[in-house]
Design a protein around this motif. Sequence first.
Motif, mmCIF file in Angstrom:
data_model
loop_
_atom_site.group_PDB
_atom_site.id
_atom_site.type_symbol
_atom_site.label_atom_id
_atom_site.label_comp_id
_atom_site.label_asym_id
_atom_site.label_seq_id
_atom_site.Cartn_x
_atom_site.Cartn_y
_atom_site.Cartn_z
ATOM 1 N N ARG A 1 100.702 -14.586 30.652
ATOM 2 C CA ARG A 1 100.666 -13.179 30.250
ATOM 3 C C ARG A 1 101.191 -13.007 28.821
ATOM 4 O O ARG A 1 100.600 -12.306 27.996
ATOM 5 C CB ARG A 1 101.496 -12.326 31.218
ATOM 6 N N ILE A 2 102.308 -13.644 28.523
ATOM 7 C CA ILE A 2 102.863 -13.558 27.176
ATOM 8 C C ILE A 2 101.940 -14.255 26.172
ATOM 9 O O ILE A 2 101.659 -13.734 25.087
ATOM 10 C CB ILE A 2 104.274 -14.181 27.129
ATOM 11 N N PHE A 3 101.483 -15.441 26.540
ATOM 12 C CA PHE A 3 100.627 -16.223 25.652
ATOM 13 C C PHE A 3 99.333 -15.474 25.343
ATOM 14 O O PHE A 3 98.865 -15.465 24.202
ATOM 15 C CB PHE A 3 100.319 -17.568 26.301
ATOM 16 N N GLU A 4 98.764 -14.837 26.350
ATOM 17 C CA GLU A 4 97.522 -14.079 26.168
ATOM 18 C C GLU A 4 97.726 -12.897 25.232
ATOM 19 O O GLU A 4 96.898 -12.625 24.348
ATOM 20 C CB GLU A 4 97.004 -13.597 27.523
ATOM 21 N N SER A 5 98.824 -12.168 25.427
ATOM 22 C CA SER A 5 99.065 -10.970 24.626
ATOM 23 C C SER A 5 99.252 -11.308 23.151
ATOM 24 O O SER A 5 98.844 -10.534 22.272
ATOM 25 C CB SER A 5 100.296 -10.220 25.154
ATOM 26 N N ILE A 6 99.869 -12.444 22.863
ATOM 27 C CA ILE A 6 100.033 -12.876 21.470
ATOM 28 C C ILE A 6 98.761 -13.540 20.962
ATOM 29 O O ILE A 6 98.311 -13.298 19.836
ATOM 30 C CB ILE A 6 101.226 -13.847 21.351
ATOM 31 N N GLY A 7 98.170 -14.383 21.801
ATOM 32 C CA GLY A 7 97.004 -15.151 21.393
ATOM 33 C C GLY A 7 95.815 -14.297 20.995
ATOM 34 O O GLY A 7 95.082 -14.637 20.052
ATOM 35 N N ARG A 8 95.590 -13.208 21.691
ATOM 36 C CA ARG A 8 94.466 -12.324 21.331
ATOM 37 C C ARG A 8 94.627 -11.803 19.909
ATOM 38 O O ARG A 8 93.646 -11.663 19.161
ATOM 39 C CB ARG A 8 94.380 -11.154 22.311
ATOM 40 N N VAL B 1 96.362 -13.315 17.528
ATOM 41 C CA VAL B 1 96.191 -14.460 16.630
ATOM 42 C C VAL B 1 94.707 -14.703 16.370
ATOM 43 O O VAL B 1 94.293 -14.961 15.237
ATOM 44 C CB VAL B 1 96.856 -15.724 17.240
ATOM 45 N N CYS B 2 93.899 -14.597 17.410
ATOM 46 C CA CYS B 2 92.442 -14.733 17.236
ATOM 47 C C CYS B 2 91.919 -13.678 16.275
ATOM 48 O O CYS B 2 91.098 -13.970 15.390
ATOM 49 C CB CYS B 2 91.732 -14.588 18.582
ATOM 50 N N ALA B 3 92.414 -12.438 16.461
ATOM 51 C CA ALA B 3 91.938 -11.340 15.621
ATOM 52 C C ALA B 3 92.354 -11.502 14.165
ATOM 53 O O ALA B 3 91.725 -10.920 13.271
ATOM 54 C CB ALA B 3 92.466 -10.010 16.170
ATOM 55 N N LEU B 4 93.392 -12.294 13.922
ATOM 56 C CA LEU B 4 93.807 -12.553 12.547
ATOM 57 C C LEU B 4 92.783 -13.413 11.804
ATOM 58 O O LEU B 4 92.793 -13.469 10.579
ATOM 59 C CB LEU B 4 95.157 -13.283 12.529
ATOM 60 N N GLY B 5 91.928 -14.091 12.554
ATOM 61 C CA GLY B 5 90.958 -14.987 11.933
ATOM 62 C C GLY B 5 91.433 -16.421 11.862
ATOM 63 O O GLY B 5 90.857 -17.239 11.124
ATOM 64 N N VAL B 6 92.464 -16.743 12.624
ATOM 65 C CA VAL B 6 92.956 -18.126 12.646
ATOM 66 C C VAL B 6 91.885 -19.025 13.277
ATOM 67 O O VAL B 6 91.288 -18.663 14.299
ATOM 68 C CB VAL B 6 94.264 -18.209 13.467
ATOM 69 N N PRO B 7 91.621 -20.193 12.711
ATOM 70 C CA PRO B 7 90.620 -21.103 13.287
ATOM 71 C C PRO B 7 91.008 -21.500 14.709
ATOM 72 O O PRO B 7 92.185 -21.636 15.038
ATOM 73 C CB PRO B 7 90.658 -22.313 12.343
ATOM 74 N N GLU B 8 90.007 -21.702 15.551
ATOM 75 C CA GLU B 8 90.255 -21.977 16.966
ATOM 76 C C GLU B 8 91.151 -23.197 17.183
ATOM 77 O O GLU B 8 91.971 -23.216 18.092
ATOM 78 C CB GLU B 8 88.929 -22.175 17.700
ATOM 79 N N GLU B 9 91.003 -24.211 16.339
ATOM 80 C CA GLU B 9 91.810 -25.412 16.526
ATOM 81 C C GLU B 9 93.299 -25.169 16.259
ATOM 82 O O GLU B 9 94.148 -26.000 16.604
ATOM 83 C CB GLU B 9 91.312 -26.547 15.621
ATOM 84 N N SER B 10 93.626 -24.018 15.652
ATOM 85 C CA SER B 10 95.026 -23.684 15.362
ATOM 86 C C SER B 10 95.565 -22.583 16.268
ATOM 87 O O SER B 10 96.725 -22.173 16.110
ATOM 88 C CB SER B 10 95.169 -23.251 13.892
ATOM 89 N N TRP B 11 94.771 -22.080 17.191
ATOM 90 C CA TRP B 11 95.211 -20.989 18.068
ATOM 91 C C TRP B 11 96.465 -21.348 18.844
ATOM 92 O O TRP B 11 97.423 -20.580 18.906
ATOM 93 C CB TRP B 11 94.102 -20.616 19.055
ATOM 94 N N PHE B 12 96.447 -22.526 19.470
ATOM 95 C CA PHE B 12 97.573 -22.906 20.326
ATOM 96 C C PHE B 12 98.862 -23.044 19.524
ATOM 97 O O PHE B 12 99.919 -22.539 19.914
ATOM 98 C CB PHE B 12 97.272 -24.222 21.051
ATOM 99 N N THR B 13 98.786 -23.699 18.375
ATOM 100 C CA THR B 13 99.981 -23.921 17.561
ATOM 101 C C THR B 13 100.544 -22.614 17.024
ATOM 102 O O THR B 13 101.759 -22.371 17.092
ATOM 103 C CB THR B 13 99.663 -24.868 16.390
#
Length: 239
Positions: free
Chosen positions: A129-136, A138-150
Motif C-alpha cells: 500500500r505504501i509502495f504503491e502510493s509513492i510509486g505511482r 514516481v512513475c508520473a515524474l517520468g522516471v525510467p521503469e528500470e529505476s522505479w524500484f530504487t
Amino acid sequence: MATRTRRPERRQEPLSREHIVGAAVELLDAVGEDGLTFRALAERLATGPGAIYWHVRGKTELLAAATDAVVAAAVTIEPAESAESADSPQDGIRAVALGLFDAIEEHPWLATQLATQLSRSPWGTVAPRIFESIGRQVCALGVPEESWFTATSALMHYILGAAGQNAANTASAGTARPDVDRAVVLDAVSAAWEGLDPDDYPFTRAVAKQVRGHDDREQFLAGIALILAGITAIHSLTT
C-alpha cells in the motif's frame, strides 16, 4: 427477595470487521499495544470475545489490520477538482509523506508496528500500500521503469525512517522529562554539541546552533525535496 443482576448493554448495530479494527485503533492510541486485549476490545464494543474472533483470528492479525487501516487513511490523496488544478507528482509525494509523518506522530504505536509489518510480512497489505502510493507518483515524474524500484524505495525508506525517528524522539522526551517542552530539550542538545571537542567534531559543532528552534515538519519536507531533486537530476542526466 431475589434481585436480578443487570446485564451489560449489548451493541445494537451488527458487529463488523471494520468496527472491530476502528475500536482496536482507539484502544492502541489510548493504552498501547500491551493494553490491546480481546477482553478490553469486547468491553469497548459491548460484545463478547467470541464475536470478535469470528472476524479476527488473533492479536497478530488485529494489529496488522489496525496498521493497514491507519496507513490506508494516511496515504489517500484526494483527487483534484479539475485537470487545470491537478497536483504535480512532487505534490503527491509530499502529500503521502506528510500523511505518514502525521499518522506516525498521532499514533504512538504505529512506528513499531510498521517496522514489524515491513520486516516480518512484506507480502502483506501494508508494504504494497505504501509502495504503491509513492510509486505511482514516481512513475508520473517520468522516471525510467528500470529505476522505479530504487527511487520508490529511497523515498519510502526516508519517509518511514525519518517519521519514525521523529516519533521516537517525541516519545523519549515526553517519557524522560514530561514537564520539559521541546525548546528546552533542543537547547540542551545544541549546548551539548557546542561543547564537543573541536578537533573531533568540527562539523557537529558548526551546525549545533541550527538544532535550536528547527521545525521537524519543515526539516522532513526538506529531506523529501533533496531526494526529489536527486531523482530529477539523475533522470535528466540519463535521458
